[in-house]
Design an enzyme around this catalytic site. Sequence first.
Site: not given
Length: 165
Positions: A23, A47, A96, A134
Site C-alpha cells: 500500500h 468482513k 498486483r 494484509s
Amino acid sequence: MASVPEPRAAIYPGSFDPITNGHLDLIKRASRQFEELVVAVLRHDTKAAEFPLADRLEMIRDAVAGLDNVRVGSFDGLLVDYARRQGARLILRGIRAVSDYEYELQMALMNRKLAPEIETIFMLPGETFTYLSSRLVKEVCRHGGQIDDLVPPHVADRLRAMRRR
Ligand code: PNS
C-alpha cells in the site's frame, strides 16, 4: 487563452487492515502523480476488521507522515459519494496480479454506473510486493513468521502485540 487544468485529487480507498509496504509503495508513487491524494479507509465492512478504525488510521498516518500532499480519512456508505464530497474525480486502486482484475473491474464499472463523472485508475505496486496482502501478513504473523519486510516497523510491532493477546 489556454485553460488551466483543475488541481487533481485522487482517492485511494481500502480496508487497510493493516497498511502494508505494498500500500505504502502505491501511496508514494501516487503522491508524485497527483496534486492531492486522500487515503480513505472504509469504516464498516462486511468482513470484520482485525484492527479498529482508529488504529488503522493511526498506522496509516504514521506511515505517510513525510508526504505533504497525502491526507487520511475514513468513510461509510458509497465510495463515490465520499469522492464527490471530497471534490475528487479519480479513484485509485492498485492491481498486483491478474487475479485482482475481475474484482477490480466489477467495482470500477459499478462505480462508473453510479457516478459517470468519476474515473477509476489503476497503478501497479513495485513487483516485489506482488504477493503481499494484509490478510497474508496477518496470517504469517499469527503463526510466528517474519513480517519485518512486509509492513512498516510500527505496524509490525502492533501485529506482534496483537498476536500476544
Ligand atoms: O481493500 P479492499 O477491502 O479491497 O477495499 C474495498 C473497498 C473499500 C474499496 C470497497 O469495498 C468499497 O469501495 N466499499 C464501499 C461501498 C461501495 O461504494 N460499494 C459500491 C462499489 S462496488
